[in-house]
Design an enzyme around this catalytic site. Structure first.
Site, mmCIF file in Angstrom:
data_model
loop_
_atom_site.group_PDB
_atom_site.id
_atom_site.type_symbol
_atom_site.label_atom_id
_atom_site.label_comp_id
_atom_site.label_asym_id
_atom_site.label_seq_id
_atom_site.Cartn_x
_atom_site.Cartn_y
_atom_site.Cartn_z
ATOM 1 N NE ARG A 125 21.785 60.893 -8.966
ATOM 2 C CZ ARG A 125 21.662 61.686 -7.879
ATOM 3 N NH1 ARG A 125 20.506 62.249 -7.576
ATOM 4 N NH2 ARG A 125 22.715 61.918 -7.115
ATOM 5 C CB SER A 130 27.122 57.956 -8.326
ATOM 6 O OG SER A 130 27.261 58.776 -7.204
ATOM 7 C CD GLU A 174 23.959 58.973 -11.415
ATOM 8 O OE1 GLU A 174 24.736 59.623 -12.141
ATOM 9 O OE2 GLU A 174 23.806 59.191 -10.204
HETATM 10 P P1 FAD Z 1 25.574 64.154 -20.669
HETATM 11 O O1 FAD Z 1 26.528 63.344 -19.888
HETATM 12 O O2 FAD Z 1 26.112 64.797 -21.908
HETATM 13 O O3 FAD Z 1 24.270 63.405 -20.951
HETATM 14 C C1 FAD Z 1 23.630 62.645 -19.936
HETATM 15 C C2 FAD Z 1 22.311 62.103 -20.481
HETATM 16 O O4 FAD Z 1 21.425 63.182 -20.747
HETATM 17 C C3 FAD Z 1 22.445 61.368 -21.808
HETATM 18 O O5 FAD Z 1 21.485 60.353 -21.835
HETATM 19 C C4 FAD Z 1 22.120 62.420 -22.854
HETATM 20 O O6 FAD Z 1 21.589 61.848 -24.031
HETATM 21 C C5 FAD Z 1 21.072 63.237 -22.127
HETATM 22 N N1 FAD Z 1 21.066 64.657 -22.486
HETATM 23 C C6 FAD Z 1 22.040 65.581 -22.233
HETATM 24 N N2 FAD Z 1 21.645 66.787 -22.628
HETATM 25 C C7 FAD Z 1 20.405 66.657 -23.120
HETATM 26 C C8 FAD Z 1 19.451 67.555 -23.676
HETATM 27 N N3 FAD Z 1 19.695 68.872 -23.794
HETATM 28 N N4 FAD Z 1 18.263 67.055 -24.115
HETATM 29 C C9 FAD Z 1 17.997 65.742 -24.009
HETATM 30 N N5 FAD Z 1 18.844 64.837 -23.493
HETATM 31 C C10 FAD Z 1 20.031 65.296 -23.053
HETATM 32 N N6 FAD Z 1 24.720 63.933 -10.919
HETATM 33 C C11 FAD Z 1 23.859 64.186 -9.918
HETATM 34 O O7 FAD Z 1 22.640 64.077 -10.083
HETATM 35 N N7 FAD Z 1 24.293 64.540 -8.680
HETATM 36 C C12 FAD Z 1 25.603 64.681 -8.398
HETATM 37 O O8 FAD Z 1 25.974 65.002 -7.272
HETATM 38 C C13 FAD Z 1 26.543 64.427 -9.440
HETATM 39 N N8 FAD Z 1 27.860 64.529 -9.205
HETATM 40 C C14 FAD Z 1 28.751 64.299 -10.214
HETATM 41 C C15 FAD Z 1 30.116 64.427 -9.935
HETATM 42 C C16 FAD Z 1 31.052 64.231 -10.940
HETATM 43 C C17 FAD Z 1 32.526 64.387 -10.624
HETATM 44 C C18 FAD Z 1 30.621 63.886 -12.264
HETATM 45 C C19 FAD Z 1 31.623 63.704 -13.349
HETATM 46 C C20 FAD Z 1 29.266 63.722 -12.524
HETATM 47 C C21 FAD Z 1 28.316 63.917 -11.503
HETATM 48 N N9 FAD Z 1 26.934 63.778 -11.725
HETATM 49 C C22 FAD Z 1 26.042 64.048 -10.723
HETATM 50 C C23 FAD Z 1 26.440 63.358 -13.036
HETATM 51 C C24 FAD Z 1 26.309 64.520 -14.059
HETATM 52 O O9 FAD Z 1 26.966 65.653 -13.570
HETATM 53 C C25 FAD Z 1 24.847 64.863 -14.318
HETATM 54 O O10 FAD Z 1 24.129 63.742 -14.744
HETATM 55 C C26 FAD Z 1 24.719 65.952 -15.371
HETATM 56 O O11 FAD Z 1 23.390 66.424 -15.408
HETATM 57 C C27 FAD Z 1 25.108 65.494 -16.781
HETATM 58 O O12 FAD Z 1 25.142 66.631 -17.639
HETATM 59 P P2 FAD Z 1 25.834 66.555 -19.062
HETATM 60 O O13 FAD Z 1 25.529 67.815 -19.773
HETATM 61 O O14 FAD Z 1 27.261 66.235 -18.910
HETATM 62 O O15 FAD Z 1 25.034 65.360 -19.718
HETATM 63 N N1 EPU Z 2 30.262 55.084 1.524
HETATM 64 C C1 EPU Z 2 31.019 53.947 1.600
HETATM 65 N N2 EPU Z 2 32.179 53.897 0.876
HETATM 66 C C2 EPU Z 2 32.595 54.922 0.099
HETATM 67 C C3 EPU Z 2 31.811 56.091 0.026
HETATM 68 C C4 EPU Z 2 30.629 56.145 0.738
HETATM 69 O O1 EPU Z 2 30.684 53.005 2.292
HETATM 70 O O2 EPU Z 2 33.666 54.788 -0.513
HETATM 71 C C5 EPU Z 2 29.014 55.142 2.306
HETATM 72 C C6 EPU Z 2 29.185 56.010 3.553
HETATM 73 O O3 EPU Z 2 28.573 55.336 4.623
HETATM 74 C C7 EPU Z 2 28.415 57.263 3.252
HETATM 75 C C8 EPU Z 2 27.345 56.776 2.283
HETATM 76 O O4 EPU Z 2 27.980 55.732 1.543
HETATM 77 O O5 EPU Z 2 27.854 57.810 4.396
HETATM 78 C C9 EPU Z 2 26.857 57.847 1.333
HETATM 79 O O6 EPU Z 2 27.958 58.405 0.649
HETATM 80 P P1 EPU Z 2 27.891 59.848 -0.033
HETATM 81 O O7 EPU Z 2 27.416 60.853 0.940
HETATM 82 O O8 EPU Z 2 29.172 60.090 -0.726
HETATM 83 O O9 EPU Z 2 26.713 59.689 -1.080
HETATM 84 P P2 EPU Z 2 26.389 58.604 -2.178
HETATM 85 O O10 EPU Z 2 25.125 57.927 -1.792
HETATM 86 O O11 EPU Z 2 27.538 57.730 -2.467
HETATM 87 C C10 EPU Z 2 24.912 60.249 -3.541
HETATM 88 C C11 EPU Z 2 24.740 60.601 -4.970
HETATM 89 C C12 EPU Z 2 25.794 61.603 -5.393
HETATM 90 C C13 EPU Z 2 25.641 62.858 -4.554
HETATM 91 C C14 EPU Z 2 25.826 62.482 -3.084
HETATM 92 C C15 EPU Z 2 25.557 63.649 -2.170
HETATM 93 C C16 EPU Z 2 23.714 58.692 -6.045
HETATM 94 C C17 EPU Z 2 23.894 57.518 -6.936
HETATM 95 N N3 EPU Z 2 24.804 59.408 -5.783
HETATM 96 O O12 EPU Z 2 26.151 59.567 -3.428
HETATM 97 O O13 EPU Z 2 25.566 61.942 -6.753
HETATM 98 O O14 EPU Z 2 26.590 63.836 -4.904
HETATM 99 O O15 EPU Z 2 24.879 61.436 -2.754
HETATM 100 O O16 EPU Z 2 24.198 63.896 -2.176
HETATM 101 O O17 EPU Z 2 22.599 58.961 -5.609
HETATM 102 C C18 EPU Z 2 26.103 61.306 -8.969
HETATM 103 O O18 EPU Z 2 24.891 61.114 -9.124
HETATM 104 O O19 EPU Z 2 26.930 61.165 -9.889
HETATM 105 C C19 EPU Z 2 26.579 61.741 -7.667
HETATM 106 C C20 EPU Z 2 27.853 61.965 -7.392
#
Ligand code: FAD
Ligand code: EPU
Length: 347
Positions: free
Chosen positions: A174, A247, A343
């Protein structure tokens, strides 16, 4: 600065722009100026505009990883350039260029549709392709850094476009150079090496079980994509229905000795061993153990589905969500001695 509603010139300027539909928390905020740039060659011109030179700048993609706590008193720059193309086909893999304004999930579908492997674990992550390198998006045991060859960006420090190779980007969990030096680089495109064959990554908790529930004994990449979509749809609230940024905290990475100590007192705390005597702990577990899961303070809350996901039930402000996040950080710190780091970008 002239206000203009057309993208004819390659960029569009909107004054006093409403950002509430441009952030997935759906919190209210305005930008003094919003500039959508559809052609990266125009960035030198855009950065030459008087108002851009004088005002603070924030780069925004689809707003799925930002928490806006106030109006932005300057320019919000959105890269909206589009296009996906194969630059070089090497047979077993191809070098593919995706412009920053493409939607990440559309790109994953494009890659699977064109017979490439590897992106399936990263399906359904919201946001733009240009933001993917910023925090090195990751899910289900895969990170985007495994595929990125080059990131093309406009370097505001140097005033020109630069090409950074994978090592220059300093990718980590991240994290990247772009996240550490926020708003210095406007990412305009990423070039990824996509293989046509790749071993499936099925080890992340839940993936094999989901495939079994789907009655798929010999999965391929598309089946893994389906399984990941099912898991994500079940576990994470949909931002179209309830504002969130996924997250809200990173999983803390701590020395293994500390992780072992914590696990002696809390045997259920999930921990994943990493490199160099480090261990990643589950932030969700820590937050849930402190009683926050499903909690609601006005319209700011913690999802009842996932303890790591802060939500806006309707009319919460960014400041209210930030205050709740701070309370969670303080409580987890007092109880476990671990300081959670946000994050998303807090603006
Ligand atoms: P923004 O939210 O618009 O920007 C995020 C950051 O990037 C800001 O600091 C912004 O200034 C910068 N930025 C954006 N675009 C550019 C650019 N072109 N050049 C320079 N800087 C830029 N993330 C994960 O890693 N794994 C996940 O599983 C995951 N699951 C998600 C689930 C949900 C439901 C949601 C809502 C979010 C999740 N995220 C996850 C977070 C998010 O999807 C990612 O961080 C994504 O890459 C953000 O893209 P964005 O275009 O919306 O960026
Ligand atoms: N858990 C809890 N309570 C909850 C949910 C999860 O205790 O309410 C515990 C469970 O034991 C579970 C563990 O947390 O096994 C891990 O949960 P999960 O698999 O949902 O993954 P996470 O660590 O919570 C991370 C990323 C997610 C990504 C998933 C799958 C980060 C900060 N988050 O979540 O990314 O989708 O793994 O790989 O690393 C994001 O970055 O926005 C994001 C959603």
């Amino acid at each position: 600065m002239k206000s203009d509603t057309l993208l004819e010139s390659g960029y569009r300027v909107t004054e006093a722009a409403d950002l509430s539909r441009r952030n997935s928390f759906h919190v209210p905020a305005r930008a003094q100026w919003l500039i959508e740039v559809g052609d990266s060659r125009l960035l030198p011109e855009v950065f030459g505009l008087g108002a851009v030179k004088r005002s603070p700048l924030l780069i925004l993609g689809e707003g799925s990883n930002v928490l806006l706590t106030r109006d932005w008193p300057g320019v919000v720059l959105m890269p909206v350039m589009r296009g996906i193309r194969i630059l070089e086909d090497r047979g077993d893999a191809a070098l593919v260029r995706v412009e920053a304004g493409e939607n990440w999930n559309d790109f994953v579908h494009w890659s699977l549709g064109h017979g490439f492997a590897g992106m399936e674990n990263l399906i359904l992550i919201p946001g733009s392709a240009g933001a993917a390198p910023i925090q090195n998006i990751g899910a289900y045991g895969v990170e985007v850094r495994e595929f990125i060859e080059t990131v093309e960006a406009f370097d505001r420090g140097a005033g020109c476009s630069v090409r950074l190779d994978n090592a220059d980007c300093a990718f980590a969990y991240r994290d990247s150079l772009f996240k550490r030096e926020a708003d210095r680089f406007v990412v305009t495109a990423a070039e990824l090496l996509l293989p046509r064959r790749r071993e499936l990554r099925l080890d992340y908790a839940g993936v094999r079980e989901e495939l079994a529930a789907m009655r798929i004994a010999a999965p391929n990449h598309v089946a893994v994509a389906d399984a990941v979509m099912r898991l994500r749809t079940r576990k994470l609230p949909n931002p179209a229905e309830i504002g969130n940024v996924g997250s809200f905290f990173k999983n803390p990475v701590v020395p293994s000795t500390l992780a072992n100590e914590l696990r002696r007192e809390n045997p259920a705390l999930p921990a994943w061993p990493g490199d160099a005597g480090q261990c990643k702990l589950s932030a969700a577990w820590l937050v849930e153990a402190c009683g926050f899961k499903g909690l609601r303070e006005g319209d700011a809350g913690v999802s009842e589905r996932h303890a790591l996901v802060l939500v806006n039930h309707g009319t919460a402000t960014g400041e209210q969500i930030r205050a709740l996040a701070q309370r969670i950080v303080d409580t987890v710190q007092t109880r476990f001695g671990i300081r959670l780091e946000p994050e998303p970008r807090i603006v």
